[in-house]
Design a protein around this motif. Structure first.
Motif, PDB file in Angstrom:
ATOM      1  N   LYS A 185     -50.222 148.617-107.203  1.00 51.04           N
ATOM      2  CA  LYS A 185     -50.970 149.867-107.399  1.00 51.04           C
ATOM      3  C   LYS A 185     -52.182 149.637-108.293  1.00 51.04           C
ATOM      4  N   ILE A 186     -51.974 148.861-109.356  1.00 47.60           N
ATOM      5  CA  ILE A 186     -53.083 148.581-110.284  1.00 47.60           C
ATOM      6  C   ILE A 186     -54.216 147.881-109.550  1.00 47.60           C
ATOM      7  N   LEU A 187     -53.866 146.879-108.707  1.00 49.41           N
ATOM      8  CA  LEU A 187     -54.892 146.141-107.971  1.00 49.41           C
ATOM      9  C   LEU A 187     -55.595 147.042-106.954  1.00 49.41           C
ATOM     10  N   LEU A 188     -54.831 147.837-106.252  1.00 48.37           N
ATOM     11  CA  LEU A 188     -55.404 148.701-105.218  1.00 48.37           C
ATOM     12  C   LEU A 188     -56.328 149.760-105.803  1.00 48.37           C
ATOM     13  N   CYS A 189     -55.975 150.248-106.978  1.00 45.94           N
ATOM     14  CA  CYS A 189     -56.750 151.327-107.603  1.00 45.94           C
ATOM     15  C   CYS A 189     -57.961 150.830-108.379  1.00 45.94           C
ATOM     16  N   ASN A 190     -57.888 149.650-108.913  1.00 49.03           N
ATOM     17  CA  ASN A 190     -58.928 149.183-109.834  1.00 49.03           C
ATOM     18  C   ASN A 190     -59.927 148.192-109.238  1.00 49.03           C
ATOM     19  N   ILE A 191     -59.613 147.560-108.116  1.00 52.41           N
ATOM     20  CA  ILE A 191     -60.550 146.586-107.542  1.00 52.41           C
ATOM     21  C   ILE A 191     -60.704 146.861-106.053  1.00 52.41           C
ATOM     22  N   ASN A 192     -61.970 147.106-105.636  1.00 53.70           N
ATOM     23  CA  ASN A 192     -62.205 147.289-104.208  1.00 53.70           C
ATOM     24  C   ASN A 192     -62.416 145.944-103.528  1.00 53.70           C
ATOM     25  N   LEU A 193     -62.639 145.969-102.224  1.00 51.04           N
ATOM     26  CA  LEU A 193     -62.746 144.709-101.456  1.00 51.04           C
ATOM     27  C   LEU A 193     -63.855 143.806-101.972  1.00 51.04           C
ATOM     28  N   ASN A 194     -64.985 144.353-102.313  1.00 52.32           N
ATOM     29  CA  ASN A 194     -66.133 143.547-102.756  1.00 52.32           C
ATOM     30  C   ASN A 194     -65.929 142.939-104.143  1.00 52.32           C
ATOM     31  N   SER A 231     -61.923 136.057-108.202  1.00 52.14           N
ATOM     32  CA  SER A 231     -61.032 135.430-109.190  1.00 52.14           C
ATOM     33  C   SER A 231     -61.405 135.851-110.614  1.00 52.14           C
ATOM     34  N   ILE A 232     -62.699 136.035-110.845  1.00 56.36           N
ATOM     35  CA  ILE A 232     -63.144 136.421-112.193  1.00 56.36           C
ATOM     36  C   ILE A 232     -62.649 137.827-112.523  1.00 56.36           C
ATOM     37  N   ASN A 233     -62.871 138.782-111.620  1.00 52.50           N
ATOM     38  CA  ASN A 233     -62.441 140.160-111.847  1.00 52.50           C
ATOM     39  C   ASN A 233     -60.920 140.276-111.939  1.00 52.50           C
ATOM     40  N   LEU A 234     -60.233 139.524-111.095  1.00 54.57           N
ATOM     41  CA  LEU A 234     -58.766 139.551-111.097  1.00 54.57           C
ATOM     42  C   LEU A 234     -58.201 139.002-112.401  1.00 54.57           C
ATOM     43  N   ARG A 235     -58.832 137.944-112.879  1.00 56.08           N
ATOM     44  CA  ARG A 235     -58.370 137.348-114.140  1.00 56.08           C
ATOM     45  C   ARG A 235     -58.509 138.350-115.290  1.00 56.08           C
ATOM     46  N   CYS A 236     -59.632 139.073-115.293  1.00 55.13           N
ATOM     47  CA  CYS A 236     -59.863 140.074-116.339  1.00 55.13           C
ATOM     48  C   CYS A 236     -58.863 141.228-116.235  1.00 55.13           C
ATOM     49  N   LEU A 237     -58.597 141.665-115.018  1.00 53.12           N
ATOM     50  CA  LEU A 237     -57.688 142.782-114.802  1.00 53.12           C
ATOM     51  C   LEU A 237     -56.266 142.429-115.229  1.00 53.12           C
ATOM     52  N   PHE A 238     -55.826 141.229-114.913  1.00 52.83           N
ATOM     53  CA  PHE A 238     -54.460 140.823-115.223  1.00 52.83           C
ATOM     54  C   PHE A 238     -54.204 140.754-116.730  1.00 52.83           C
ATOM     55  N   LYS A 239     -55.265 140.597-117.486  1.00 55.70           N
ATOM     56  CA  LYS A 239     -55.108 140.567-118.944  1.00 55.70           C
ATOM     57  C   LYS A 239     -54.599 141.907-119.474  1.00 55.70           C
ATOM     58  N   THR A 240     -54.848 142.969-118.703  1.00 56.56           N
ATOM     59  CA  THR A 240     -54.445 144.318-119.141  1.00 56.56           C
ATOM     60  C   THR A 240     -53.041 144.685-118.662  1.00 56.56           C
ATOM     61  N   ILE A 241     -52.457 143.866-117.798  1.00 51.69           N
ATOM     62  CA  ILE A 241     -51.145 144.176-117.213  1.00 51.69           C
ATOM     63  C   ILE A 241     -50.022 143.700-118.138  1.00 51.69           C
ATOM     64  N   LYS A 242     -49.032 144.554-118.301  1.00 47.66           N
ATOM     65  CA  LYS A 242     -47.860 144.197-119.099  1.00 47.66           C
ATOM     66  C   LYS A 242     -47.048 143.118-118.381  1.00 47.66           C
ATOM     67  N   ASN A 243     -46.515 142.176-119.162  1.00 49.11           N
ATOM     68  CA  ASN A 243     -45.750 141.038-118.598  1.00 49.11           C
ATOM     69  C   ASN A 243     -46.570 140.281-117.550  1.00 49.11           C
ATOM     70  N   LYS A 255     -58.155 140.840-100.349  1.00 51.08           N
ATOM     71  CA  LYS A 255     -57.323 141.928-100.840  1.00 51.08           C
ATOM     72  C   LYS A 255     -56.256 142.347 -99.815  1.00 51.08           C
ATOM     73  N   GLU A 256     -56.642 142.482 -98.567  1.00 50.70           N
ATOM     74  CA  GLU A 256     -55.715 142.998 -97.560  1.00 50.70           C
ATOM     75  C   GLU A 256     -54.572 142.017 -97.288  1.00 50.70           C
ATOM     76  N   GLU A 257     -54.926 140.740 -97.088  1.00 43.31           N
ATOM     77  CA  GLU A 257     -53.892 139.741 -96.790  1.00 43.31           C
ATOM     78  C   GLU A 257     -52.987 139.535 -97.999  1.00 43.31           C
ATOM     79  N   SER A 258     -53.559 139.548 -99.193  1.00 45.73           N
ATOM     80  CA  SER A 258     -52.761 139.369-100.410  1.00 45.73           C
ATOM     81  C   SER A 258     -51.757 140.497-100.564  1.00 45.73           C
ATOM     82  N   MET A 259     -52.206 141.717-100.378  1.00 47.23           N
ATOM     83  CA  MET A 259     -51.304 142.860-100.515  1.00 47.23           C
ATOM     84  C   MET A 259     -50.239 142.879 -99.412  1.00 47.23           C
ATOM     85  N   ARG A 260     -50.627 142.409 -98.212  1.00 47.64           N
ATOM     86  CA  ARG A 260     -49.678 142.340 -97.110  1.00 47.64           C
ATOM     87  C   ARG A 260     -48.528 141.383 -97.452  1.00 47.64           C
TER      88      ARG A 260
END
Length: 503
Positions: free
Chosen positions: A430-439, A443-455, A485-490
């Motif tokens: 849900k966090i990935l789907l809501c916070n990062i669009n396809l564009n 890897s840079i944006n994902l790395r930053c986002l994961f820093k905010t995720i618990k565990n 994004k689509e294949e990863s979530m699948r």
């Protein structure tokens, strides 16, 4: 002896496949010949007909060709000294045996079966040796009149032995080992011609080396004890011996003996350059070629297994090996074989084989009826190349970039098969789907986002498992970006469903 006329020979027996020691002997002969603009000759020493294996000759020729160290003349290549088979030169050997008999350097021996004699000596704690100390007490032409000998030759089988003269300190020189002195009192009278009329290796190889104008005999250490006999044979025939160089043994890395084709079952690494099919059982034993080693890497590795060029680098082309090679830089002591080092050499050459990797990977994904752009394939290769030692390993380390995992590593799947894992994956999704669009799925944006995720480390581990099917693979954020994004979530959803089915 002038190095301008160098002629060396590789003379294997057709009793089975070449192992590492045999092919290294061929390589060193080849390098030495090419270094001095000489000739490299292949001769088949097939006097031991009892152990003859029909497919050996074709194997030897194919192995030399794969290693790119083909002979200049000899079996399969022609030449002025035909035939290059010992079995076809028996009349030649007999001529020279007769010369040795006339000169008194050889004699007829009628006591062919010596088993009883050996048992008697063994019973007394001694080792039987047919030598100058006891030969006058045995059944041979040295103890007979001409008439007795004539009668004996008509009625009895015999061998012809070389007569060693005792009381000499024979001085010899080996290019690798230096000066060698042998007391002839300790030598036995070796058989030159067997009872079936076939020459022994000692006689045949000495005569052939002379007649084929061999200047340097480069062979394995196991022949060092025979060097004195061969030198004495040369002297008895009035010939100048060649230069000798006896190569060190290749030893197992555990220190338990030398590498030999007679005990292949005890090795956990390949000992043949190319595959060998055992004639009786049809069992195929893979060689370095079939296991994915490059011939250049194999030859490079083999050249340094007992020889040191005296410089720090280890990667050499065949021409560089030729330019640097010298017999004087070969070690005297046995050398240990290390399969990890062989793999290291292959990896070094793999870096130059990117086009071949691309072709292999392209064919592999076609078998799965899928298509990807060239740029994507090249990116996958660059990302995974440092993880492989062989071309065929590329799929194992990159399949997840092309297809979803068909199974999950059992032990970890069992560990995460619970409701807690499902909740963690659903929340992270849900966090990935809501916070990062396809564009923005980089890897840079994902790395930053994961820093905010618990565990986050646990979640990253679960994501890797869903994408790859195991906890292996490159940087998880690069995998996510590459898959999109689509294949990863699948794939994450697929793992969630798999867990739900199990619980």
């Amino acid at each position: 002896m002038s190095l301008d006329s160098v002629r060396v020979r590789f003379a294997p027996s057709p009793t089975g496949p070449l192992h590492l020691g045999g092919i290294r002997t061929a390589l060193y002969n080849y390098l030495f010949a090419k270094k001095h603009n000489g000739a490299f000759i292949l001769r088949i020493e097939d006097t031991d007909q009892k152990r003859f294996v029909k497919s050996s000759e074709s194997y030897i020729l194919e192995a030399l060709k794969w290693c790119n160290i083909e002979p200049d003349e000899g079996v399969g290549y022609g030449g002025h000294y035909f035939p290059y088979y010992q079995s076809k030169r028996l009349d030649v050997y007999r001529t020279y045996v007769n010369k040795l008999l006339k000169k008194g350097n050889a004699y007829y021996a009628f006591d062919i079966d010596l088993d009883q004699k050996r048992k008697e000596y063994n019973h007394r704690g001694l080792i039987f040796s047919y030598n100058s100390k006891i030969r006058m007490d045995l059944n041979n032409s040295l103890t007979m009149t001409e008439k007795q000998l004539h009668d004996k030759l008509r009625s009895c089988s015999y061998v012809i032995r070389f007569k060693i003269e005792p009381g000499e300190k024979l001085k010899m020189y080996d290019i690798i080992r230096g000066n060698i002195i042998v007391d002839t009192d300790n030598l036995d009278d070796k058989v030159l011609l067997k009872s079936d009329g076939v020459a022994t290796y000692h006689l045949a190889n000495t005569i052939d080396d002379y007649l084929m104008k061999i200047t340097h005999v480069i062979r394995g250490e196991e022949w060092l004890p025979s060097m004195s006999l061969h030198v004495l044979l040369y002297r008895a025939l009035g010939w100048t011996p060649p230069n000798f160089a006896h190569l060190p043994l290749i030893l197992r890395n555990n220190g338990k003996g030398k590498i030999s084709k007679r005990n292949t079952d005890s090795f956990n690494f390949p000992i043949y350059p190319i595959q060998w099919k055992i004639p009786k059982t049809k069992v195929v034993i893979p060689g370095y070629r079939e296991l994915g080693y490059f011939p250049e890497a194999f030859v490079n590795m083999l050249a340094l297994l007992g020889w040191n060029p005296g410089i720090k680098r280890e990667i050499f082309s065949l021409q560089e090996l030729i330019n640097l090679f010298s017999l004087e830089k070969i070690t005297k002591s046995g050398v240990y074989f290390n399969i990890k080092k062989a793999n290291w050499f292959n990896k070094k050459y793999l870096n130059k084989k990117q086009e071949e990797i691309f072709v292999f990977l392209s064919k592999k994904i076609k078998t799965h009826s899928i298509f990807f752009k060239k740029n994507y394939l090249w990116k996958v290769i660059y990302l995974t190349m440092d993880r492989i030692h062989f071309i065929h390993e590329i799929w194992e380390h990159s399949f997840y970039f092309f297809i979803s995992p068909s199974f999950y590593e059992a032990s970890f799947f069992k560990k995460i098969c619970n409701e807690k894992t499902i909740v963690q994956l659903e929340n992270a999704k849900k966090i990935l789907l809501c916070n990062i669009n396809l564009n923005q799925f980089t890897s840079i944006n994902l790395r930053c986002l994961f820093k905010t995720i618990k565990n986050k480390h646990q979640i990253m581990q679960l994501f890797r498992f869903s994408l790859v099917g195991s906890l292996k693979g490159i940087d998880i954020f690069i995998i996510l970006e590459m898959l999109g994004k689509e294949e990863s979530m699948r794939r994450v959803e697929k793992l969630i469903n798999q867990i739900k089915e199990k619980i």
